[in-house]
Design a protein around this motif. Structure first.
Motif, PDB file in Angstrom:
ATOM      1  N   THR A  40       0.845  -1.197   0.000  1.00 26.84           N
ATOM      2  CA  THR A  40       0.000   0.000   0.000  1.00 26.84           C
ATOM      3  C   THR A  40       0.880   1.248   0.000  1.00 26.84           C
ATOM      4  O   THR A  40       1.752   1.405   0.866  1.00 26.84           O
ATOM      5  N   THR A  41       0.652   2.122  -0.982  1.00 29.18           N
ATOM      6  CA  THR A  41       1.369   3.400  -1.061  1.00 29.18           C
ATOM      7  C   THR A  41       0.349   4.542  -1.091  1.00 29.18           C
ATOM      8  O   THR A  41      -0.861   4.319  -1.094  1.00 29.18           O
ATOM      9  N   SER A  42       0.865   5.760  -1.143  1.00 33.19           N
ATOM     10  CA  SER A  42      -0.029   6.924  -1.236  1.00 33.19           C
ATOM     11  C   SER A  42      -0.707   7.007  -2.595  1.00 33.19           C
ATOM     12  O   SER A  42      -1.684   7.748  -2.765  1.00 33.19           O
ATOM     13  N   VAL A  43      -0.187   6.234  -3.565  1.00 33.18           N
ATOM     14  CA  VAL A  43      -0.724   6.280  -4.923  1.00 33.18           C
ATOM     15  C   VAL A  43      -1.732   5.165  -5.191  1.00 33.18           C
ATOM     16  O   VAL A  43      -2.786   5.385  -5.799  1.00 33.18           O
ATOM     17  N   ASP A  44      -1.431   3.953  -4.708  1.00 25.84           N
ATOM     18  CA  ASP A  44      -2.267   2.807  -5.079  1.00 25.84           C
ATOM     19  C   ASP A  44      -2.056   1.673  -4.067  1.00 25.84           C
ATOM     20  O   ASP A  44      -1.179   1.747  -3.197  1.00 25.84           O
ATOM     21  N   ASP A  45      -2.864   0.632  -4.236  1.00 27.71           N
ATOM     22  CA  ASP A  45      -2.755  -0.574  -3.415  1.00 27.71           C
ATOM     23  C   ASP A  45      -2.434  -1.729  -4.358  1.00 27.71           C
ATOM     24  O   ASP A  45      -3.241  -2.056  -5.238  1.00 27.71           O
ATOM     25  N   TYR A  46      -1.258  -2.346  -4.190  1.00 32.60           N
ATOM     26  CA  TYR A  46      -0.778  -3.374  -5.102  1.00 32.60           C
ATOM     27  C   TYR A  46      -0.808  -4.751  -4.423  1.00 32.60           C
ATOM     28  O   TYR A  46      -0.439  -4.888  -3.251  1.00 32.60           O
ATOM     29  N   ASP A  47      -1.198  -5.756  -5.189  1.00 35.01           N
ATOM     30  CA  ASP A  47      -1.205  -7.135  -4.692  1.00 35.01           C
ATOM     31  C   ASP A  47      -0.300  -8.004  -5.560  1.00 35.01           C
ATOM     32  O   ASP A  47      -0.197  -7.790  -6.781  1.00 35.01           O
ATOM     33  N   GLY A  72       5.508 -28.141   8.238  1.00 39.65           N
ATOM     34  CA  GLY A  72       4.866 -27.021   7.567  1.00 39.65           C
ATOM     35  C   GLY A  72       4.880 -25.799   8.464  1.00 39.65           C
ATOM     36  O   GLY A  72       4.920 -25.913   9.698  1.00 39.65           O
ATOM     37  N   GLN A  73       4.831 -24.616   7.846  1.00 42.10           N
ATOM     38  CA  GLN A  73       4.945 -23.373   8.617  1.00 42.10           C
ATOM     39  C   GLN A  73       4.190 -22.255   7.897  1.00 42.10           C
ATOM     40  O   GLN A  73       4.232 -22.147   6.667  1.00 42.10           O
ATOM     41  N   TYR A  74       3.484 -21.443   8.695  1.00 42.93           N
ATOM     42  CA  TYR A  74       2.868 -20.215   8.166  1.00 42.93           C
ATOM     43  C   TYR A  74       3.458 -19.020   8.908  1.00 42.93           C
ATOM     44  O   TYR A  74       3.623 -19.068  10.139  1.00 42.93           O
ATOM     45  N   GLN A  75       3.743 -17.925   8.153  1.00 41.66           N
ATOM     46  CA  GLN A  75       4.291 -16.720   8.765  1.00 41.66           C
ATOM     47  C   GLN A  75       3.602 -15.478   8.214  1.00 41.66           C
ATOM     48  O   GLN A  75       3.294 -15.389   7.012  1.00 41.66           O
ATOM     49  N   TYR A  76       3.391 -14.526   9.120  1.00 44.10           N
ATOM     50  CA  TYR A  76       2.829 -13.219   8.757  1.00 44.10           C
ATOM     51  C   TYR A  76       3.903 -12.158   8.981  1.00 44.10           C
ATOM     52  O   TYR A  76       4.536 -12.105  10.039  1.00 44.10           O
ATOM     53  N   HIS A  77       4.106 -11.293   7.965  1.00 46.61           N
ATOM     54  CA  HIS A  77       5.132 -10.248   8.022  1.00 46.61           C
ATOM     55  C   HIS A  77       4.464  -8.881   7.893  1.00 46.61           C
ATOM     56  O   HIS A  77       3.524  -8.705   7.103  1.00 46.61           O
ATOM     57  N   GLN A  78       5.017  -7.909   8.610  1.00 43.40           N
ATOM     58  CA  GLN A  78       4.526  -6.531   8.532  1.00 43.40           C
ATOM     59  C   GLN A  78       5.717  -5.591   8.392  1.00 43.40           C
ATOM     60  O   GLN A  78       6.644  -5.624   9.207  1.00 43.40           O
ATOM     61  N   PHE A  79       5.669  -4.746   7.344  1.00 44.82           N
ATOM     62  CA  PHE A  79       6.704  -3.732   7.116  1.00 44.82           C
ATOM     63  C   PHE A  79       6.019  -2.369   7.036  1.00 44.82           C
ATOM     64  O   PHE A  79       5.273  -2.100   6.080  1.00 44.82           O
ATOM     65  N   ASP A  80       6.255  -1.517   8.025  1.00 43.33           N
ATOM     66  CA  ASP A  80       5.683  -0.169   8.039  1.00 43.33           C
ATOM     67  C   ASP A  80       6.699   0.829   7.489  1.00 43.33           C
ATOM     68  O   ASP A  80       7.900   0.710   7.739  1.00 43.33           O
ATOM     69  N   ASP A  81       6.186   1.830   6.744  1.00 39.25           N
ATOM     70  CA  ASP A  81       7.049   2.840   6.118  1.00 39.25           C
ATOM     71  C   ASP A  81       8.158   2.163   5.333  1.00 39.25           C
ATOM     72  O   ASP A  81       9.361   2.450   5.497  1.00 39.25           O
ATOM     73  N   PHE A  82       7.769   1.265   4.463  1.00 38.50           N
ATOM     74  CA  PHE A  82       8.716   0.457   3.708  1.00 38.50           C
ATOM     75  C   PHE A  82       9.373   1.300   2.619  1.00 38.50           C
ATOM     76  O   PHE A  82       8.765   1.639   1.601  1.00 38.50           O
ATOM     77  N   GLY A  83      10.610   1.651   2.825  1.00 38.13           N
ATOM     78  CA  GLY A  83      11.355   2.452   1.850  1.00 38.13           C
ATOM     79  C   GLY A  83      11.030   3.919   1.872  1.00 38.13           C
ATOM     80  O   GLY A  83      11.845   4.744   1.457  1.00 38.13           O
ATOM     81  N   ALA A  84       9.854   4.295   2.337  1.00 34.34           N
ATOM     82  CA  ALA A  84       9.428   5.698   2.407  1.00 34.34           C
ATOM     83  C   ALA A  84       8.218   5.788   3.321  1.00 34.34           C
ATOM     84  O   ALA A  84       7.496   4.808   3.518  1.00 34.34           O
ATOM     85  N   ASP A  85       8.009   6.962   3.906  1.00 30.10           N
ATOM     86  CA  ASP A  85       6.854   7.158   4.783  1.00 30.10           C
ATOM     87  C   ASP A  85       5.560   6.889   4.020  1.00 30.10           C
ATOM     88  O   ASP A  85       5.380   7.329   2.877  1.00 30.10           O
ATOM     89  N   GLY A  86       4.664   6.174   4.673  1.00 32.16           N
ATOM     90  CA  GLY A  86       3.364   5.904   4.059  1.00 32.16           C
ATOM     91  C   GLY A  86       3.293   4.620   3.275  1.00 32.16           C
ATOM     92  O   GLY A  86       2.200   4.211   2.862  1.00 32.16           O
ATOM     93  N   ASN A  87       4.443   3.961   3.032  1.00 33.55           N
ATOM     94  CA  ASN A  87       4.432   2.662   2.348  1.00 33.55           C
ATOM     95  C   ASN A  87       4.288   1.545   3.384  1.00 33.55           C
ATOM     96  O   ASN A  87       5.097   1.433   4.303  1.00 33.55           O
TER      97      ASN A  87
END
Length: 207
Positions: free
Chosen positions: A63-70, A177-192
């Motif tokens: 998610t960026t200030s411009v769009d939401d990418y999947d 087997g393994q499941y993992q959830y990752h969270q990256f705030d302000d990834f590379g720039a504020d708001g990403n």
């Protein structure tokens, strides 16, 4: 003379009876019980070092200030770790690295996530051949932006939470087997903001 003749007659009669009865029956051979099959020792199996490979599937929401990418796709790599087995509980660090190609191609930008690395602390319940565990740690991801709003090489640390199960095939090998959830705030720039979900199948050699 008469007494000697009687003894001879008794001897002949006894021999004849023995011959008529036939040879004495042979004693049956003693049966030897087969050796018991080796029993797999299910206690204290999870201590020590280990290393292996993993293969799985990942999804990303960027998610960026411009769009939401999947994005989604196959991921895979290796893991190394060490366990301390305290009887009912197992604790230890683990390093994971995945090669990825989670690509984004939209009208506002293109790029791909190329790698995810993790340093986890795992803690789990020793179930004999099984190990049920949870994990928490730090993660690192790299995004190679190609064009548009996603241009540039972005990278940042985040956090990761996971849950998994391993099963011992024998003293040396385990699968799981393994499941993992990752969270990256302000990834590379504020708001990403970036969210990752990854699921792996693992094969591990225990040293």
């Amino acid at each position: 003379m008469y007494r000697m003749t009687s003894l001879i007659a008794v001897g002949i009669a006894t021999a004849g009876m023995a011959h008529a009865a036939g040879p004495a029956p042979a004693e049956p051979d003693m049966m030897v019980a087969p050796a018991p099959a080796p029993v797999y020792d299910t206690s204290g199996d999870w201590g020590g070092g280990y290393g292996g490979v993993q293969l799985g599937y990942g999804t990303a929401d960027f998610t960026t200030s411009v769009d939401d990418y999947d994005s989604d796709g196959v991921i895979g790599g290796f893991h190394l770790g060490y366990n301390w087995d305290f009887g009912d509980w197992v604790v230890g660090p683990e390093l994971q690295y995945d090669f990825t190609d989670l690509s984004i191609d939209s009208g506002t930008g293109t790029g791909s996530f190329d790698e995810i690395a993790r340093l986890n602390l795992r803690a789990g319940r020793d179930l004999g051949r099984g190990l049920l565990y949870g994990s928490v740690g730090v993660a690192y991801a790299n995004f190679d932006g190609v064009s548009g709003a996603l241009s540039g090489d972005l990278e940042d640390p985040g956090y990761v939470l996971g849950v998994g199960y391993d099963y011992k095939l024998n003293d040396d090998w385990s699968v799981g087997g393994q499941y993992q959830y990752h969270q990256f705030d302000d990834f590379g720039a504020d708001g990403n903001d970036v969210d990752f979900g990854t699921a792996h199948l693992r094969a591990t050699y225990n040293f």
